[in-house]
Every structure is written in structure tokens, then in C-alpha cells.
Design an enzyme around this catalytic site. Structure first.
Site, PDB file in Angstrom:
ATOM      1  N   TYR A  87       2.470  34.370   5.005  1.00 20.29           N
ATOM      2  CA  TYR A  87       1.345  35.054   5.660  1.00 20.29           C
ATOM      3  C   TYR A  87       1.625  35.239   7.166  1.00 20.29           C
ATOM      4  O   TYR A  87       1.454  36.322   7.718  1.00 20.29           O
ATOM      5  CB  TYR A  87       0.077  34.231   5.433  1.00 20.29           C
ATOM      6  CG  TYR A  87      -1.191  34.884   5.897  1.00 20.29           C
ATOM      7  CD1 TYR A  87      -1.746  35.955   5.200  1.00 20.29           C
ATOM      8  CD2 TYR A  87      -1.851  34.432   7.044  1.00 20.29           C
ATOM      9  CE1 TYR A  87      -2.924  36.556   5.620  1.00 20.29           C
ATOM     10  CE2 TYR A  87      -3.035  35.023   7.472  1.00 20.29           C
ATOM     11  CZ  TYR A  87      -3.567  36.081   6.757  1.00 20.29           C
ATOM     12  OH  TYR A  87      -4.737  36.677   7.170  1.00 20.29           O
ATOM     13  N   LYS A 143       2.162  38.844   9.195  1.00 23.19           N
ATOM     14  CA  LYS A 143       1.296  39.269  10.303  1.00 23.19           C
ATOM     15  C   LYS A 143       2.094  39.400  11.608  1.00 23.19           C
ATOM     16  O   LYS A 143       1.783  40.252  12.441  1.00 23.19           O
ATOM     17  CB  LYS A 143       0.123  38.300  10.469  1.00 23.19           C
ATOM     18  CG  LYS A 143      -0.842  38.300   9.283  1.00 23.19           C
ATOM     19  CD  LYS A 143      -1.530  39.637   9.083  1.00 23.19           C
ATOM     20  CE  LYS A 143      -2.633  39.581   8.029  1.00 23.19           C
ATOM     21  NZ  LYS A 143      -3.325  40.857   7.830  1.00 23.19           N
TER      22      LYS A 143
HETATM   23  P1  NAP Z   1     -10.816  39.541   1.590  1.00 27.64           P
HETATM   24  O1  NAP Z   1     -12.251  39.187   1.653  1.00 27.64           O
HETATM   25  O2  NAP Z   1      -9.929  38.799   0.661  1.00 27.64           O
HETATM   26  O3  NAP Z   1     -10.691  41.123   1.298  1.00 27.64           O
HETATM   27  C1  NAP Z   1      -9.423  41.691   1.122  1.00 27.64           C
HETATM   28  C2  NAP Z   1      -9.578  43.168   0.844  1.00 27.64           C
HETATM   29  O4  NAP Z   1      -8.248  43.721   0.686  1.00 27.64           O
HETATM   30  C3  NAP Z   1     -10.331  43.474  -0.431  1.00 27.64           C
HETATM   31  O5  NAP Z   1     -11.060  44.665  -0.269  1.00 27.64           O
HETATM   32  C4  NAP Z   1      -9.218  43.685  -1.453  1.00 27.64           C
HETATM   33  O6  NAP Z   1      -9.682  44.498  -2.514  1.00 27.64           O
HETATM   34  C5  NAP Z   1      -8.178  44.385  -0.582  1.00 27.64           C
HETATM   35  N1  NAP Z   1      -6.825  44.277  -1.086  1.00 27.64           N
HETATM   36  C6  NAP Z   1      -6.090  43.150  -1.306  1.00 27.64           C
HETATM   37  N2  NAP Z   1      -4.898  43.472  -1.828  1.00 27.64           N
HETATM   38  C7  NAP Z   1      -4.878  44.824  -1.923  1.00 27.64           C
HETATM   39  C8  NAP Z   1      -3.929  45.752  -2.406  1.00 27.64           C
HETATM   40  N3  NAP Z   1      -2.739  45.380  -2.917  1.00 27.64           N
HETATM   41  N4  NAP Z   1      -4.232  47.063  -2.362  1.00 27.64           N
HETATM   42  C9  NAP Z   1      -5.426  47.484  -1.890  1.00 27.64           C
HETATM   43  N5  NAP Z   1      -6.368  46.655  -1.418  1.00 27.64           N
HETATM   44  C10 NAP Z   1      -6.088  45.336  -1.460  1.00 27.64           C
HETATM   45  O7  NAP Z   1     -10.118  39.415   3.024  1.00 27.64           O
HETATM   46  P2  NAP Z   1     -10.731  39.386   4.514  1.00 27.64           P
HETATM   47  O8  NAP Z   1     -10.925  37.976   4.894  1.00 27.64           O
HETATM   48  O9  NAP Z   1     -11.824  40.374   4.657  1.00 27.64           O
HETATM   49  O10 NAP Z   1      -9.455  39.871   5.324  1.00 27.64           O
HETATM   50  C11 NAP Z   1      -9.301  41.194   5.771  1.00 27.64           C
HETATM   51  C12 NAP Z   1      -8.064  41.239   6.664  1.00 27.64           C
HETATM   52  O11 NAP Z   1      -8.231  40.328   7.747  1.00 27.64           O
HETATM   53  C13 NAP Z   1      -6.783  40.809   5.955  1.00 27.64           C
HETATM   54  O12 NAP Z   1      -5.703  41.578   6.425  1.00 27.64           O
HETATM   55  C14 NAP Z   1      -6.604  39.362   6.393  1.00 27.64           C
HETATM   56  O13 NAP Z   1      -5.268  38.972   6.346  1.00 27.64           O
HETATM   57  C15 NAP Z   1      -7.131  39.436   7.808  1.00 27.64           C
HETATM   58  N6  NAP Z   1      -7.581  38.163   8.366  1.00 27.64           N
HETATM   59  C16 NAP Z   1      -8.576  37.449   7.767  1.00 27.64           C
HETATM   60  C17 NAP Z   1      -8.997  36.253   8.351  1.00 27.64           C
HETATM   61  C18 NAP Z   1     -10.121  35.425   7.797  1.00 27.64           C
HETATM   62  O14 NAP Z   1     -10.358  34.328   8.320  1.00 27.64           O
HETATM   63  N7  NAP Z   1     -10.853  35.898   6.792  1.00 27.64           N
HETATM   64  C19 NAP Z   1      -8.387  35.813   9.536  1.00 27.64           C
HETATM   65  C20 NAP Z   1      -7.380  36.563  10.101  1.00 27.64           C
HETATM   66  C21 NAP Z   1      -7.000  37.758   9.515  1.00 27.64           C
HETATM   67  P3  NAP Z   1      -9.048  44.417  -4.015  1.00 27.64           P
HETATM   68  O15 NAP Z   1      -8.787  42.979  -4.315  1.00 27.64           O
HETATM   69  O16 NAP Z   1     -10.054  45.074  -4.883  1.00 27.64           O
HETATM   70  O17 NAP Z   1      -7.792  45.231  -3.953  1.00 27.64           O
END
Ligand code: NAP
Length: 244
Positions: free
Chosen positions: A152, A156
């Protein structure tokens, strides 16, 4: 040469828009009067789009499949004429210490978090003109070492590098590319963290709490529309990266 963003309504593509930050980003843009396409793999993406509003469309596409991304971008360009903002938000987390993480998990994380945005940018660029804006969603662990996050963190960090290269490459086309870097935010991705680990993480965050998806969405909105910002890294983490 156009130096500002295109006039409203702007047309947004938000990958991973079915939940978490992606949904909050789509809601924010739609509430401001823009039209938005949300992309995700699962079938509920169309229903989520309808829930958000009339100006939002849901498209099933896998970010690891360049053919599906090209088809989605072509469909949107045919409907809208152009794409103004791309948010590369879809992401996958799979953890494991370096001698334990499965090879397939390493590949899945890199394909989703790094090759995915690369493919999406290539799909959208033919339809994005001067004033276009690309916002990539990074992570604090792409800049700071966190045990168990080799895949991960590397994905990133790669996205941070891609952001900087493309900021320079695309500046001559007046397209901006920036990286928003969240810390620890309450979404499905972080829901599996047990209470003890969660409390420990809160202790490391100077603001002593998790972020909310809407707080990230507001920053993405502002970055997308900042007409002289490109190649920037915008950390939104309650102070986490200062304290690590
Ligand atoms: P999440 O709740 O797990 O949502 C992930 C989204 O990405 C879902 O809509 C999922 O939909 C989609 N997705 C995953 N794999 C995919 C694929 N192969 N093709 C198309 N869509 C895909 O994640 P989140 O926490 O909102 O995170 C959003 C972003 O922020 C990510 O890049 C994550 O790395 C980053 N981030 C999150 C955090 C945190 O604390 N939450 C911190 C730093 C960065 P489907 O499964 O239906 O495809």
C-alpha cells in the site's frame, strides 16, 4: 489559451465513487451544481448515483482494466462533450509484513492504486482540455513507513511520483495534477481495524480523532478548482504526518 477552469457546470469523473471518500466527493461536487460520473466495480454504483442526484451517473468499471476505463471515458465524452475534473480515488488496502504478504496481494494493490490511476488518466486525457484538473488521492503511509504496508505504501508513493511527473508534462496543456493525502479516515477501508489498534492510532494523531469523508471531499473540491496549483501535495490528516 484558457487559464481558469471551464465554466460551470464542470464534468467530474470520480473513481471509487460508490462509498467512502469517493461518494463524499461526488456528493460535494453535485451539491455545488457540477455533473459527476462515479466509477466502481459493483452493481450498486448506478443506484448510489441515483441516490446522490439527477446530475450523477454511475458506471461499472474496474480500474485495473484499461479497456473498461477507455469505454467509460468515451461514453462520458460523447454525453458531455468534455471531462474537466478527474479524481483518482479508487483504492485497495491489503496488508502484511514483507515476508508474509502474498504476491497476489502485492500485485492487486499496485494494479489498483498505481496502474489504475495511470490507466484512468490515459483514458480521460483525450477528452480533457485546457483548464482540466486531476486530483490523485494518496496516503500518509506513502510518505512515512508503517509496518505491514509495503504494498500500500509503495503504491501511494508511486502515485506521488506520478503526480509530480504529470504536473510537469501536462502543464503545457494547462492541465493541473495534484495529490491530496489523507491520514486516517472512517470508511469501509478502515472499518476492520479493532478498537485497541484504533485507539492507538488516535493517540498518534495530534487532533486525536479520525477524519470524516466530507472533510476530504471539501479539500478535493478546493484543490480541483485552484487554478495556479499543480504538482502539490496537500496533506489532510489531523497532524498525523507531523507527529509520526
Ligand atoms: P473504500 O471505502 O474502501 O472505497 C473504495 C472505493 O474504491 C469503492 O468505491 C470501491 O468500489 C472502489 N474500488 C476498489 N477497487 C476498485 C477497482 N478495482 N475498480 C474500480 N473501483 C474500485 O475506501 P476509502 O477509505 O473511501 O478510500 C478512498 C481512497 O482514499 C483510496 O485510494 C484509499 O487508498 C485512500 N485513503 C484512505 C484512507 C482512509 O483512512 N480511509 C486514508 C488514506 C488514503 P468497488 O469495490 O465496488 O469497486
Amino acid at each position: 489559451m484558457r487559464k481558469s477552469l471551464p465554466p460551470k457546470p464542470r464534468s467530474w469523473v470520480v473513481t471509487g465513487g460508490s462509498r467512502g471518500f469517493g461518494r463524499a466527493i461526488a456528493e460535494h461536487a453535485a451539491a455545488k451544481g457540477d455533473r459527476v460520473a462515479i466509477l466502481a466495480r459493483n452493481g450498486n454504483v448506478e443506484a448510489v448515483a441515483r441516490e446522490i442526484g439527477d446530475t450523477v451517473v454511475g458506471i461499472r468499471a474496474d480500474i485495473t482494466r484499461p479497456d473498461e476505463l477507455r469505454a467509460a471515458a468515451e461514453r462520458l465524452a460523447a454525453d458531455w462533450g468534455h471531462i474537466d475534473v478527474l479524481v483518482n480515488n479508487a483504492g485497495l488496502h491489503r496488508g502484511g509484513l514483507v515476508d508474509q504478504i502474498a504476491e497476489e496481494d502485492w500485485q492487486a494493490v499496485l494494479s489498483t492504486n498505481l496502474s489504475g490511476p495511470f490507466g484512468m488518466i490515459r483514458a480521460v486525457l483525450p477528452h480533457m482540455g485546457a483548464g482540466g484538473s486531476i486530483v490523485n488521492v494518496g496516503a500518509v503511509v506513502g510518505f512515512r513507513g508503517f509496518p505491514g504496508d509495503s504494498a500500500y505504501g509503495a503504491s501511494k508513493a508511486g502515485l506521488a511520483g506520478l503526480t509530480q511527473v504529470l504536473a510537469v508534462e501536462l502543464a503545457r496543456r494547462q492541465i493541473r495534477v495534484n495529490l491530496v493525502v489523507p491520514g486516517f479516515v472512517s470508511t469501509e477501508m478502515t472499518a476492520g481495524i479493532d478498537e485497541k489498534a484504533r485507539k492507538k492510532l488516535h493517540q498518534r494523531i495530534p487532533m486525536r480523532r479520525e477524519g470524516r469523508p466530507e472533510e476530504i471531499a471539501e479539500v478535493v473540491w478546493w484543490v480541483a478548482g485552484s487554478t495556479y496549483m499543480t504538482g502539490s501535495v496537500i496533506t489532510t490528516d489531523g497532524g498525523l504526518s507531523c507527529a509520526l
